[in-house]
Design an enzyme around this catalytic site. Structure first.
Site, PDB file in Angstrom:
ATOM      1  N   GLU A 171       8.259  -0.701  -3.530  1.00 13.83           N
ATOM      2  CA  GLU A 171       8.488   0.733  -3.705  1.00 13.83           C
ATOM      3  C   GLU A 171       7.452   1.501  -2.877  1.00 13.83           C
ATOM      4  OE1 GLU A 171       7.973   0.870  -7.916  1.00 13.83           O
ATOM      5  OE2 GLU A 171       9.638  -0.504  -8.188  1.00 13.83           O
ATOM      6  N   GLN A 184       3.890  -1.992  -7.556  1.00 13.70           N
ATOM      7  CA  GLN A 184       3.087  -0.785  -7.353  1.00 13.70           C
ATOM      8  C   GLN A 184       1.892  -0.687  -8.301  1.00 13.70           C
ATOM      9  OE1 GLN A 184       5.061   3.269  -7.620  1.00 13.70           O
ATOM     10  NE2 GLN A 184       4.989   2.908  -5.422  1.00 13.70           N
ATOM     11  N   HIS A 223      -1.391   3.250 -15.184  1.00 10.36           N
ATOM     12  CA  HIS A 223      -2.037   3.136 -13.884  1.00 10.36           C
ATOM     13  C   HIS A 223      -3.379   2.433 -13.978  1.00 10.36           C
ATOM     14  CE1 HIS A 223       0.744   6.623 -13.470  1.00 10.36           C
ATOM     15  NE2 HIS A 223       1.162   5.802 -12.549  1.00 10.36           N
TER      16      HIS A 223
END
Ligand SMILES: Cc1ncc(C[n+]2csc(CCOP(=O)(O)OP(=O)(O)O)c2C)c(N)n1
Length: 773
Positions: A461, A514, A563
């Site tokens: 991605e 990612q 994240h």
């Protein structure tokens, strides 16, 4: 045993009754004489008007169907005697012999577990006689001599037959099938040789309940998504729809409703009990897929005769009427009808043929019964992680020589697809750029690898046009083109599936996930697929790949659980998987070269866990000190700078304390060591660099120098890396002091609160002082 088995099977009794009735219908008793099979002109004629299936071919396929049915009986027989270990049968699905006949031997096949007739028909295509039957029997008996898995599982697979073995996790093979179909035309375009012809059709089958699995839904979507954009994708997906998933009914009409209108995927339907119809429809579907290089789905309506597996009593959840209706649709009856009606066989010949097949299969079963199984862990594990460190080092040196030649411009690229470094780096070589960050170093090292390895692909991605969320792949699309560096759709299972298919095809995929948190919803593609392929094929099929994952915590300003994920336990226990964790730029390029060389040389499945918070870090002790930057090594230094798998790096030579760490922990520990040094305490800081396998030898050596070990682990206290390090030290007989500090067993919250659960530099410092007190 033969007659006992025959009497016990309701499908056999039903077949005999049906054949007698058929023979009577067609004007003769079961012993009505016929012209006999294979006699010249009859064999070449269509078995039914309008069908392309000849009588001769139909008869051959009938033999495969009969043998498949007999294999089910043999599985039960072996199981009953305690010498067989698998009883999921193919009864009712034998129409898939017609599918095999409609394809080429060279078309790679990833098969549903009810594919014995397909397997036997393909084995016949290869002229292997009864070897195909023997293969399956050896699989049932978990025999070490079984040709693909060698007794590790009962799978359908054979290198010579281009049948790639599948695990039992339903639908998990579909992402790979999509990947393989995408990779074959791409490899041809890139001029990379593969094991399969460029006009191959990838065939992949699954059951009806499996259609509902999110893995299958994702794969169907990805196939359609690619086709919608005009990307060549020669994939034939086959749903063998028996209306049941173990005991759960698939709602009538659901499979057609869900598969018939998939965007970009042409739908075909056939009655799986009618071999001629299966053959004709599968031939049309294969021709469409091969000619248009576009995906299709073939919906075969089948039945399941008997329970899901040997131990499953279907009468517990199905009515007698339902079971009887399925018996009427037995594909063996369907093919017998074709052959009797065409005058190829009499009823009696059908029954005699069936009896002969069963005798042959059961006699073979008796012969293979008790074949030696695997007897040691070493035998079982042999295909798991073959490592040839010397060959890996040589491969790195060879690549360095190529890159060196291309740098000087004296020797042009030796192979089409190779690029000169001057061209790739726009005239400014990375070794001339001055000190680089971790992200810049990984970027330059990826470019260097792409330049000399035409088979290498980078995808994920946002990796291409944007160049990655953190810029790690920036510029690679422009330098190498969309054939080799491309953005994918937003589905981690599909990204990994593309990698699995690409590597099987002979490419060297470097997919990116990612964020570490997003690996977890797709982890089966690494755990159940990538890591098991060599195991279930004795290394005959490999999927070398390098999975780059941006991960770990300490992100400033952009955080929160997803994240900032520091959980890697799900990777560390995967047998054979190699995990590198580059913390410093002066290690990152060499680590990257090692994992890629290991993938190429040994087929290793590798993970590169990149600490996001260190990507753009520049300093170590003081703002502006540039202590986290490093110059990029020119190719002339690559061989000397080679880092073997499982070798740590030691910073400092203090004699008071050994701090063992990795990733962000390295920077914190080096800072802590600096503070301790100011107090006169000497530390050596060991960066493991590898999270699997751990550098045990180096750990023990460095621990023994000081006799005191502090492990600074940014992953969770439970299931984190430090558990492995403590255990490795204990297992190795380290008798000194060991302490560890780790992050809390918590998810990571947003904002400053993250610091409350993550390992802190102050904690490392305090623990070091405690240990020395
Ligand atoms: C991911 C996963 N979940 C559950 C199972 C257990 N399981 C094995 S076969 C099966 C039913 C599959 O039904 P279907 O796809 O219709 O194939 P069939 O057995 O009917 O041919 C289930 C639930 C599995 N193997 N994999």
């Amino acid at each position: 045993m033969t007659s006992l088995e025959q009497d016990a099977d309701p499908a056999d009794r039903h077949l005999a009754d049906a054949v007698r009735a058929l023979a009577a219908e067609t004007g003769g008793g079961p012993d009505h004489p016929s012209q006999g099979p294979g006699t010249g002109r009859l064999a070449a004629r269509p078995v039914r008007a309008g069908s392309a299936l000849t009588a001769g071919r139909c008869l051959e396929l009938f033999d495969a169907q009969l043998a498949s049915r007999a294999l089910d009986a043999a599985a039960r027989w072996l199981r009953g005697r305690g010498t067989g270990y698998y009883t999921i049968g193919s009864a009712g699905h034998e129409g898939n012999a017609g599918l095999a006949a409609a394809l080429r031997l060279t078309d790679p096949a990833l098969l549903h577990y009810r594919s014995a007739a397909f397997y036997l028909a393909r084995s016949d295509q290869a002229g292997r006689g009864e070897e195909g039957i023997r293969d399956v029997l050896l699989g049932l008996a978990a025999a070490a001599a079984e040709p693909i898995a060698g007794g590790r599982h009962k799978v359908f697979g054979h290198r010579q037959l281009n049948v790639i073995p599948q695990t039992s996790t339903i639908a998990s093979h579909l992402p790979r099938a999509v990947g393989l179909a995408l990779a074959l035309p791409r490899a041809a375009r890139l001029g990379i040789a593969t094991a399969w012809p460029a006009d191959s059709v990838v065939v992949c089958s699954l059951g009806d309940a499996s259609v509902n699995h999110s893995t299958a839904a994702g794969a169907f979507n990805t196939a359609g998504y690619c086709a919608y954009q005009g990307l060549p994708l020669p994939l034939l997906l086959v749903c063998e729809d028996n209306g049941l998933g173990i005991s759960v009914r698939t709602p009538p009409g659901w499979v057609a409703a869900s598969l018939a209108r998939l965007p970009g995927i042409r739908y075909y339907h056939a009655d799986g009990s009618d071999l001629a119809e299966v053959y004709d429809t599968a031939s049309a579907a294969a021709a469409y897929v091969r000619g248009r290089r576009a995906p299709a789905v073939l919906h075969l309506r089948t039945v399941r005769l008997g329970g899901h597996a040997g131990s499953d009593v279907e009468a517990g959840y199905r009515s007698r009427a339902e079971i009887a209706a399925d018996l009427d649709r037995d594909p063996l009856i369907g093919t017998a009808r074709l052959l009797i009606t065409a005058g190829v066989l009499t009823g009696q010949q059908v029954l005699a043929r069936q009896a002969r097949s069963r005798e042959q299969v059961l006699a073979l079963a008796a012969r293979i019964e008790g074949s030696p199984q695997l007897t040691s862990a070493a035998q079982v594990m042999a295909p798991l992680a073959p490592r040839h460190p010397a060959a890996v080092a040589t491969a790195v040196a060879d690549l360095a020589a190529l890159s060196l030649a291309s740098t000087s411009g004296q020797a042009g690229p030796a192979t089409p697809g190779r690029r000169s470094r001057q061209q790739v780096f726009g005239g400014r070589l990375p070794e001339d750029e001055g000190p680089l960050t971790l992200a810049q170093t990984i970027n330059r090292a990826l470019a260097d690898e792409l330049a000399v390895q035409p088979e290498m692909l980078i995808f994920g991605e946002d990796v291409a046009r944007k160049g990655g969320v953190y810029g790690v792949t920036r510029g690679l699309l422009a330098a190498f083109g969309a054939g080799r560096v491309f953005d994918t759709l937003l589905d981690e299972q599909s990204i990994l599936g593309l990698a699995l298919g690409a590597s099987l095809a002979g490419l060297l995929p470097v997919p990116e996930i990612q964020y570490l948190a997003y690996l977890h919803n797709a982890a089966d593609q690494v755990r159940g697929e990538a890591a098991t392929l060599a195991f279930f094929s004795r290394g005959q099929y490999l999927n070398p790949l390098l999975l780059r994952i941006a991960g770990l915590a300490y992100q400033q300003g952009f955080g929160g659980h997803f994240h900032n994920d520091n959980a890697i336990a799900a990777l560390r226990d995967i047998p054979g998987l190699v995990i590198a964790c580059p913390a410093r730029p002066d290690d990152a390029a060499a680590l990257l070269r090692t994992v890629l060389a290991s993938a190429r040389q040994d087929g290793t499945v590798c993970v590169f866990l990149e600490p996001i918070a260190l990507y753009h870090e520049r300093d170590l002790h003081e703002p502006g000190d540039g202590g986290w930057l490093a110059r990029y090594d020119p190719p002339s230094r690559w061989a000397a700078a080679h880092i073997p798998i499982g070798r740590a790096r030691v910073h400092g030579d203090g004699a008071d304390l050994t701090i063992v760490t990795f990733g962000n922990g390295l920077r914190m520990s080096l800072r802590a060591a600096g503070a301790l040094a100011r107090d006169g305490i000497g530390c050596r800081v060991v960066d493991t660099r590898w999270l699997a396998p751990l550098p045990v030898e180096d750990l023990l050596r460095e621990a023994s120098v000081t006799g005191r070990v502090l492990i600074a682990d940014e992953t969770r206290r439970t299931g984190g890396v430090s558990e492995g390090i403590v255990t490795a030290l204990a297992d190795s007989g380290f008798a000194g002091q060991v302490a560890r500090v780790a992050s809390e067993d918590s998810f990571i919250p947003l904002g400053a609160a993250a610091g409350t659960v993550l390992l802190a530099e102050t904690t490392i410092l305090a623990a070091a002082r405690d240990l020395l007190r």
